[in-house]
Motif scaffolding. Structure first.
Motif, PDB file in Angstrom:
ATOM      1  N   SER A 278     -21.398 -75.069  34.186  1.00 35.82           N
ATOM      2  CA  SER A 278     -22.604 -75.279  35.085  1.00 35.82           C
ATOM      3  C   SER A 278     -22.877 -76.902  35.420  1.00 35.82           C
ATOM      4  O   SER A 278     -22.550 -77.834  34.951  1.00 35.82           O
ATOM      5  N   SER A 279     -22.764 -76.789  36.967  1.00 32.87           N
ATOM      6  CA  SER A 279     -22.816 -77.960  37.620  1.00 32.87           C
ATOM      7  C   SER A 279     -22.838 -77.843  39.237  1.00 32.87           C
ATOM      8  O   SER A 279     -22.578 -76.650  39.539  1.00 32.87           O
ATOM      9  N   CYS A 280     -23.279 -78.632  39.799  1.00 39.22           N
ATOM     10  CA  CYS A 280     -23.584 -78.313  40.919  1.00 39.22           C
ATOM     11  C   CYS A 280     -21.987 -78.182  41.734  1.00 39.22           C
ATOM     12  O   CYS A 280     -20.470 -78.676  41.059  1.00 39.22           O
ATOM     13  N   ILE A 281     -22.018 -77.507  42.489  1.00 41.93           N
ATOM     14  CA  ILE A 281     -20.369 -77.259  43.436  1.00 41.93           C
ATOM     15  C   ILE A 281     -19.650 -78.502  43.353  1.00 41.93           C
ATOM     16  O   ILE A 281     -18.394 -79.199  43.568  1.00 41.93           O
ATOM     17  N   GLY A 282     -20.506 -79.641  44.425  1.00 32.49           N
ATOM     18  CA  GLY A 282     -20.147 -80.955  44.552  1.00 32.49           C
ATOM     19  C   GLY A 282     -19.837 -81.639  43.658  1.00 32.49           C
ATOM     20  O   GLY A 282     -20.249 -83.225  44.055  1.00 32.49           O
ATOM     21  N   CYS A 283     -20.089 -81.100  42.378  1.00 33.64           N
ATOM     22  CA  CYS A 283     -20.511 -82.709  41.218  1.00 33.64           C
ATOM     23  C   CYS A 283     -19.518 -83.888  41.266  1.00 33.64           C
ATOM     24  O   CYS A 283     -18.844 -83.623  41.419  1.00 33.64           O
ATOM     25  N   PRO A 284     -19.991 -84.872  41.715  1.00 37.46           N
ATOM     26  CA  PRO A 284     -18.775 -85.876  41.906  1.00 37.46           C
ATOM     27  C   PRO A 284     -18.024 -86.373  40.234  1.00 37.46           C
ATOM     28  O   PRO A 284     -17.212 -87.229  40.151  1.00 37.46           O
ATOM     29  N   TYR A 285     -18.839 -85.819  39.247  1.00 37.07           N
ATOM     30  CA  TYR A 285     -18.060 -85.836  37.886  1.00 37.07           C
ATOM     31  C   TYR A 285     -17.404 -84.805  37.508  1.00 37.07           C
ATOM     32  O   TYR A 285     -16.646 -84.873  36.528  1.00 37.07           O
ATOM     33  N   HIS A 286     -17.081 -83.978  38.739  1.00 33.30           N
ATOM     34  CA  HIS A 286     -15.855 -83.041  38.243  1.00 33.30           C
ATOM     35  C   HIS A 286     -14.817 -83.420  38.150  1.00 33.30           C
ATOM     36  O   HIS A 286     -14.399 -84.339  38.652  1.00 33.30           O
ATOM     37  N   HIS A 287     -13.975 -82.791  36.780  1.00 35.82           N
ATOM     38  CA  HIS A 287     -12.702 -83.809  36.140  1.00 35.82           C
ATOM     39  C   HIS A 287     -11.624 -83.275  37.525  1.00 35.82           C
ATOM     40  O   HIS A 287     -11.958 -81.550  38.138  1.00 35.82           O
ATOM     41  N   ASN A 288     -10.509 -83.079  37.356  1.00 34.90           N
ATOM     42  CA  ASN A 288      -9.485 -82.887  38.012  1.00 34.90           C
ATOM     43  C   ASN A 288      -8.800 -81.303  38.253  1.00 34.90           C
ATOM     44  O   ASN A 288      -8.922 -80.247  38.768  1.00 34.90           O
ATOM     45  N   ASP A 289      -8.905 -80.773  36.669  1.00 35.06           N
ATOM     46  CA  ASP A 289      -9.016 -79.578  36.471  1.00 35.06           C
ATOM     47  C   ASP A 289     -10.116 -78.729  36.838  1.00 35.06           C
ATOM     48  O   ASP A 289     -10.013 -77.536  37.262  1.00 35.06           O
ATOM     49  N   GLN A 290     -11.779 -79.033  36.734  1.00 33.03           N
ATOM     50  CA  GLN A 290     -12.837 -78.458  37.773  1.00 33.03           C
ATOM     51  C   GLN A 290     -12.475 -78.396  39.293  1.00 33.03           C
ATOM     52  O   GLN A 290     -12.448 -77.381  39.547  1.00 33.03           O
ATOM     53  N   TRP A 291     -11.756 -78.866  40.256  1.00 32.75           N
ATOM     54  CA  TRP A 291     -12.018 -79.260  41.393  1.00 32.75           C
ATOM     55  C   TRP A 291     -10.510 -78.210  41.344  1.00 32.75           C
ATOM     56  O   TRP A 291     -10.198 -77.526  42.233  1.00 32.75           O
ATOM     57  N   LYS A 292      -9.516 -78.349  41.031  1.00 30.26           N
ATOM     58  CA  LYS A 292      -8.042 -77.500  40.523  1.00 30.26           C
ATOM     59  C   LYS A 292      -8.248 -75.482  40.210  1.00 30.26           C
ATOM     60  O   LYS A 292      -8.330 -75.171  41.744  1.00 30.26           O
ATOM     61  N   ASN A 293      -9.400 -75.416  40.206  1.00 29.84           N
ATOM     62  CA  ASN A 293      -9.791 -74.065  39.438  1.00 29.84           C
ATOM     63  C   ASN A 293     -10.919 -73.671  40.482  1.00 29.84           C
ATOM     64  O   ASN A 293     -10.823 -72.768  41.048  1.00 29.84           O
ATOM     65  N   MET A 294     -11.054 -74.675  40.946  1.00 27.30           N
ATOM     66  CA  MET A 294     -12.481 -74.185  42.341  1.00 27.30           C
ATOM     67  C   MET A 294     -11.418 -74.431  43.300  1.00 27.30           C
ATOM     68  O   MET A 294     -11.507 -73.203  44.438  1.00 27.30           O
ATOM     69  N   GLN A 295     -10.186 -74.761  44.067  1.00 24.75           N
ATOM     70  CA  GLN A 295      -9.681 -75.029  44.654  1.00 24.75           C
ATOM     71  C   GLN A 295      -8.687 -73.230  45.215  1.00 24.75           C
ATOM     72  O   GLN A 295      -8.831 -72.457  46.037  1.00 24.75           O
ATOM     73  N   LYS A 296      -8.168 -73.441  43.310  1.00 21.09           N
ATOM     74  CA  LYS A 296      -8.059 -71.832  43.501  1.00 21.09           C
ATOM     75  C   LYS A 296      -8.245 -70.263  43.905  1.00 21.09           C
ATOM     76  O   LYS A 296      -8.206 -69.575  43.997  1.00 21.09           O
ATOM     77  N   ASN A 297      -9.580 -70.585  42.456  1.00 20.41           N
ATOM     78  CA  ASN A 297     -10.329 -69.097  42.350  1.00 20.41           C
ATOM     79  C   ASN A 297     -11.489 -69.406  42.934  1.00 20.41           C
ATOM     80  O   ASN A 297     -12.425 -68.191  43.280  1.00 20.41           O
ATOM     81  N   TYR A 298     -12.777 -71.194  43.840  1.00 24.29           N
ATOM     82  CA  TYR A 298     -13.383 -70.089  44.338  1.00 24.29           C
ATOM     83  C   TYR A 298     -13.483 -70.933  45.951  1.00 24.29           C
ATOM     84  O   TYR A 298     -14.124 -71.728  46.128  1.00 24.29           O
ATOM     85  N   PRO A 299     -12.219 -70.527  46.542  1.00 20.44           N
ATOM     86  CA  PRO A 299     -11.900 -71.501  47.821  1.00 20.44           C
ATOM     87  C   PRO A 299     -13.655 -71.252  49.056  1.00 20.44           C
ATOM     88  O   PRO A 299     -13.473 -72.660  49.201  1.00 20.44           O
ATOM     89  N   MET A 300     -13.945 -70.859  48.571  1.00 14.03           N
ATOM     90  CA  MET A 300     -15.742 -70.376  49.490  1.00 14.03           C
ATOM     91  C   MET A 300     -16.212 -71.998  49.389  1.00 14.03           C
ATOM     92  O   MET A 300     -17.266 -72.659  50.037  1.00 14.03           O
ATOM     93  N   ASP A 301     -16.706 -71.486  47.912  1.00 14.33           N
ATOM     94  CA  ASP A 301     -17.456 -72.965  46.810  1.00 14.33           C
ATOM     95  C   ASP A 301     -16.232 -74.424  47.414  1.00 14.33           C
ATOM     96  O   ASP A 301     -17.272 -75.495  47.819  1.00 14.33           O
ATOM     97  N   PHE A 302     -14.699 -74.777  46.993  1.00 15.98           N
ATOM     98  CA  PHE A 302     -14.634 -75.772  47.064  1.00 15.98           C
ATOM     99  C   PHE A 302     -14.470 -76.129  49.192  1.00 15.98           C
ATOM    100  O   PHE A 302     -14.884 -77.065  49.172  1.00 15.98           O
TER     101      PHE A 302
END
Length: 365
Positions: A278-302
């Protein structure tokens, strides 16, 4: 020790006083921490040599006990009300469902979900699931406003308006955005979002439930016990409640449960769906694996995060620094997170060492 004109220790002296690695406002008192540290060192094998940070975390876990309450005569009493702060992530959902299954010593009277307006779709879906699965108490949703829209509006004020003359922080309780100076140096803004979008709305709802009118004091003797889903691996995130009528409690740490234990509980139960982080879609505390997961599996959120990242670039007033959501200080949409990192993180995909102690207790759980 140097002191200022009012007889208080100066900043340098205060800094030295806090140099033991325990953050200011930490929930466990220093004496108890020191006792637990000594005991841990004595009990440990000589092969185990944890660093100070790891030792502090273990000591904090060992020192965390179920709170006790007493009336004016010294007799034990129950709190006025128990509230679970529901982030709808792995830990707080596990705590909520364990209470539903009768696996916690007590049960909350209410569960409160603070909606920032920019949560991932799977968080909202899980909140709806919990509202059906939890029958022991009501689940209440509260909100301040939509942090996504607030960010964009703050970074792009209407020309000639009063908002244009305020600083970025003056227009919105900002997330810990990354500010990049012309020379290339990247720093981080002070975080205000958790307090204003999570903590304050939940406390306002507590006061409403208690029947306290705005600007009125909570009646003396009132004790609201707030359950927070921090696990043993995040013990250094525990902080004292600032309100005299509010007592923070961390049942997962009392039960010696880590995030991995929570995940295993879902697997063993085979009854409830496993939630995401649980965290905001654009939270700056996201680590790279969270961004990776979002970019790959949740393209609309990314893409949503990229759009906000594009629109906040020149949000700081009277400075040449640019704002970014990613710690690299480059536009989010230009980063390919699918590339393998040069060195794997030993702690796996849910851990970013740089920000391990930064998040407040109400985010990411």
């Amino acid at each position: 020790m140097t002191t200022n004109s009012k007889g208080k220790p100066g900043y340098r002296a205060q800094g030295k006083k806090r140099a033991d690695g325990v953050k200011h406002g930490f929930a466990i008192n220093p004496e108890q921490m020191e006792y637990e540290r000594r005991k841990l060192v004595e009990e440990m094998s000589t092969k185990l040599k944890p660093n100070k940070k790891q030792l502090n975390t273990m000591a904090a876990v060992a020192a965390t006990k179920e709170p006790e309450y007493f009336d004016e005569e010294g007799n034990k009493r129950e709190p006025t009300m128990r509230i679970l702060s529901l982030g709808a992530g792995v830990q707080s959902s596990c705590l909520a469902l364990m209470a539903q299954e009768g696996l916690t010593k007590h049960k909350p009277d209410y569960m409160i979900f603070a909606d920032t307006g920019w949560e991932p779709s799977f968080v909202y879906e899980h909140v709806e699931y919990l509202k059906k699965a939890i029958t022991i108490c009501p689940i209440i949703t509260v909100e301040r406003s939509n942090i996504r829209e607030d960010l964009i509006r703050a970074a792009n004020p209407v020309k000639g308006s009063n908002e244009e003359h305020k600083s970025f922080a003056g227009r919105v309780p900002n997330p810990p955005l990354f500010a990049k100076r012309p020379g290339g140096k990247v720093g981080m803004l002070y975080r205000q979002c958790t307090h204003d979008y999570k903590v304050i709305p939940i406390q306002k709802e507590m006061r409403r439930i208690l029947g306290i009118k705005p600007r009125h004091r909570v009646k003396k003797g009132t004790i609201v016990e707030q359950w927070i889903g921090i696990s043993t691996d995040e013990a250094m995130r525990m902080k004292k409640a600032r309100m005299y009528w509010l007592e923070s409690r961390w049942p997962l740490i009392e039960m010696k449960m880590s995030r991995a234990d929570c995940l295993q509980w879902y697997r063993d139960m085979k009854k409830h769906p496993m939630p995401g982080k649980s965290s905001c879609i654009g939270c700056p505390y996201h680590h790279n694996d969270q961004w990776k997961n979002m970019q790959k599996n949740y393209p609309m959120d990314f893409e949503d995060a990229c759009e906000v990242d594009d629109k906040i670039r020149t949000g700081l007033k009277n400075t040449t620094a640019e704002l970014f959501l990613h710690k690299s200080g480059v536009p989010l949409r230009t980063i390919d997170f699918q590339e393998k990192p040069r060195q794997q993180n030993l702690f796996g995909e849910t851990f970013d060492e740089e920000f391990a102690d930064e998040c407040e207790g109400l985010c990411g759980v």
